[in-house]
Scaffold this motif. Structure first.
Motif, PDB file in Angstrom:
ATOM      1  N   THR A  11       0.863  -1.178   0.000  1.00  0.00           N
ATOM      2  CA  THR A  11       0.000   0.000   0.000  1.00  0.00           C
ATOM      3  C   THR A  11       0.903   1.232   0.000  1.00  0.00           C
ATOM      4  O   THR A  11       2.109   1.122   0.235  1.00  0.00           O
ATOM      5  CB  THR A  11      -0.905   0.045   1.249  1.00  0.00           C
ATOM      6  N   LYS A  13       1.279   3.257   2.180  1.00  0.00           N
ATOM      7  CA  LYS A  13       1.815   3.447   3.532  1.00  0.00           C
ATOM      8  C   LYS A  13       2.665   2.274   4.002  1.00  0.00           C
ATOM      9  O   LYS A  13       3.079   2.232   5.163  1.00  0.00           O
ATOM     10  CB  LYS A  13       0.659   3.670   4.510  1.00  0.00           C
ATOM     11  N   GLY A  14       2.950   1.332   3.126  1.00  0.00           N
ATOM     12  CA  GLY A  14       3.746   0.178   3.507  1.00  0.00           C
ATOM     13  C   GLY A  14       3.050  -1.116   3.157  1.00  0.00           C
ATOM     14  O   GLY A  14       2.002  -1.123   2.511  1.00  0.00           O
ATOM     15  N   ARG A  16       1.054  -4.622   4.145  1.00  0.00           N
ATOM     16  CA  ARG A  16       0.134  -5.039   5.199  1.00  0.00           C
ATOM     17  C   ARG A  16      -0.328  -6.463   4.952  1.00  0.00           C
ATOM     18  O   ARG A  16      -0.315  -6.970   3.819  1.00  0.00           O
ATOM     19  CB  ARG A  16      -1.072  -4.105   5.290  1.00  0.00           C
ATOM     20  N   ALA A 204       3.184  -7.437  11.593  1.00  0.00           N
ATOM     21  CA  ALA A 204       2.451  -6.301  11.019  1.00  0.00           C
ATOM     22  C   ALA A 204       3.254  -5.013  11.138  1.00  0.00           C
ATOM     23  O   ALA A 204       3.310  -4.212  10.196  1.00  0.00           O
ATOM     24  CB  ALA A 204       1.095  -6.155  11.704  1.00  0.00           C
ATOM     25  N   GLY A 205       3.898  -4.798  12.285  1.00  0.00           N
ATOM     26  CA  GLY A 205       4.677  -3.581  12.482  1.00  0.00           C
ATOM     27  C   GLY A 205       5.894  -3.520  11.580  1.00  0.00           C
ATOM     28  O   GLY A 205       6.212  -2.463  11.027  1.00  0.00           O
ATOM     29  N   ALA A 208       4.709  -2.782   8.029  1.00  0.00           N
ATOM     30  CA  ALA A 208       4.197  -1.421   7.856  1.00  0.00           C
ATOM     31  C   ALA A 208       5.321  -0.421   7.585  1.00  0.00           C
ATOM     32  O   ALA A 208       5.085   0.635   7.000  1.00  0.00           O
ATOM     33  CB  ALA A 208       3.412  -0.999   9.091  1.00  0.00           C
ATOM     34  N   GLN A 209       6.533  -0.743   7.987  1.00  0.00           N
ATOM     35  CA  GLN A 209       7.663   0.154   7.784  1.00  0.00           C
ATOM     36  C   GLN A 209       8.313   0.007   6.409  1.00  0.00           C
ATOM     37  O   GLN A 209       9.229   0.760   6.078  1.00  0.00           O
ATOM     38  CB  GLN A 209       8.713  -0.096   8.867  1.00  0.00           C
ATOM     39  N   CYS A 210       7.840  -0.947   5.628  1.00  0.00           N
ATOM     40  CA  CYS A 210       8.450  -1.209   4.322  1.00  0.00           C
ATOM     41  C   CYS A 210       8.032  -0.154   3.304  1.00  0.00           C
ATOM     42  O   CYS A 210       6.861   0.233   3.243  1.00  0.00           O
ATOM     43  CB  CYS A 210       8.052  -2.599   3.824  1.00  0.00           C
ATOM     44  N   HIS A 211       8.984   0.265   2.478  1.00  0.00           N
ATOM     45  CA  HIS A 211       8.728   1.289   1.461  1.00  0.00           C
ATOM     46  C   HIS A 211       8.560   0.703   0.062  1.00  0.00           C
ATOM     47  O   HIS A 211       8.393   1.447  -0.901  1.00  0.00           O
ATOM     48  CB  HIS A 211       9.852   2.318   1.460  1.00  0.00           C
ATOM     49  N   ALA A 216       9.757  -5.410   1.812  1.00  0.00           N
ATOM     50  CA  ALA A 216       8.836  -6.399   2.364  1.00  0.00           C
ATOM     51  C   ALA A 216       9.375  -7.819   2.197  1.00  0.00           C
ATOM     52  O   ALA A 216       9.186  -8.675   3.075  1.00  0.00           O
ATOM     53  CB  ALA A 216       7.472  -6.273   1.699  1.00  0.00           C
ATOM     54  N   ALA A 238      -4.621   2.548   0.310  1.00  0.00           N
ATOM     55  CA  ALA A 238      -4.468   2.372   1.756  1.00  0.00           C
ATOM     56  C   ALA A 238      -5.849   2.322   2.412  1.00  0.00           C
ATOM     57  O   ALA A 238      -6.796   2.914   1.945  1.00  0.00           O
ATOM     58  CB  ALA A 238      -3.663   3.519   2.338  1.00  0.00           C
TER      59      ALA A 238
END
Length: 238
Positions: A11, A13-14, A16, A204-205, A208-211, A216, A238
């Motif tokens: 997404t 935002k990272g 998910r 999940a955390g 979520a930090q993946c760009h 990922a 997102a």
């Protein structure tokens, strides 16, 4: 169950988790004679079967107020350690090379299965992986490659109940059993993959930090779920 147990989507935002259905064999043990738990667990698990079987046998022994003979326990611990080392070696040969732009090392994987580690150790593959790993994930890969002690532990929190823990390829494995008249009345398996992808897990955390899909992929390979997973690289809203 059909399709991957875990699906990841990108997404803006990272990454998910959009689907997670990690299977658990614990319900199949209810009503089983206690003495058959270890054997059943080895048959039900295709991965880490030695670890699952030993954890079950230890939990049952604790619930029955028994111990496992030291020589027998040491032999089983050795099998769990070898199993974990082989599993990590196969990931290093077959899955992790793609992270650094290399092809799967199928010949090295065959040697690992046969118990010959010389080629893999001489290949420098582990060193190249660690050199390219994201800084935050490097300790995870390094720890996995180093191998952790099996460190078995067992206790009886109350009469007829047993808890056992040991370290398998992907982390700490915990089994809990309650027996009634020599049969399994309740059973819980707290496995590393289910724990990390559960509500209180860190998967999940980290995702979520993946760009991007590459980030990922590093995260998923560091976690290394013991079930099939897939990633949709098409960015979703997102």
């Amino acid at each position: 169950m059909t399709g991957p147990a875990i699906r990841i989507a990108m997404t803006p935002k990272g990454a998910r988790i959009v689907h997670c259905a990690v299977p658990n064999a614990q319900g199949l043990l209810i009503g089983l004679p206690a003495i058959k738990v270890g054997q059943a667990l080895r048959r039900l698990h295709g991965i880490c079967r030695e670890a699952q079987g030993l954890a079950g046998e230890m939990a049952v022994a604790a619930a029955m107020g028994e111990t496992i003979a030291p020589d027998d326990l040491n032999r089983r611990i050795a099998r769990v350690h070898a199993e974990a080392r082989r599993e990590t070696g196969l990931r290093l040969c077959l899955d992790w090379p793609a992270l650094i732009g290399e092809a799967p090392q199928t010949e090295l994987a065959r040697a690992v299965i046969a118990g010959d580690w010389r080629g893999l150790e001489a290949s420098g593959l582990a060193e190249r992986l660690l050199a390219h790993a994201p800084e935050a994930l490097r300790p995870i890969f390094a720890g996995r490659l180093a191998g952790a002690p099996v460190a078995p532990a067992m206790h009886a929190p109350e009469p007829g109940a047993g808890v056992a823990a040991l370290t398998c390829a992907r982390g700490r494995l915990i089994h809990r059993v309650v027996l009634h008249k020599g049969r399994v009345a309740a059973y819980t398996i707290d496995a590393p993959t289910a724990r990390r992808f559960g509500p209180d897990g860190d998967a999940a955390g980290l995702l979520a930090q993946c760009h991007g899909a590459r980030d990922a992929a590093w995260v998923m390979q560091a976690i290394d779920p013991c079930v099939e997973w897939t990633m949709d690289e098409a960015v979703e809203a997102a």
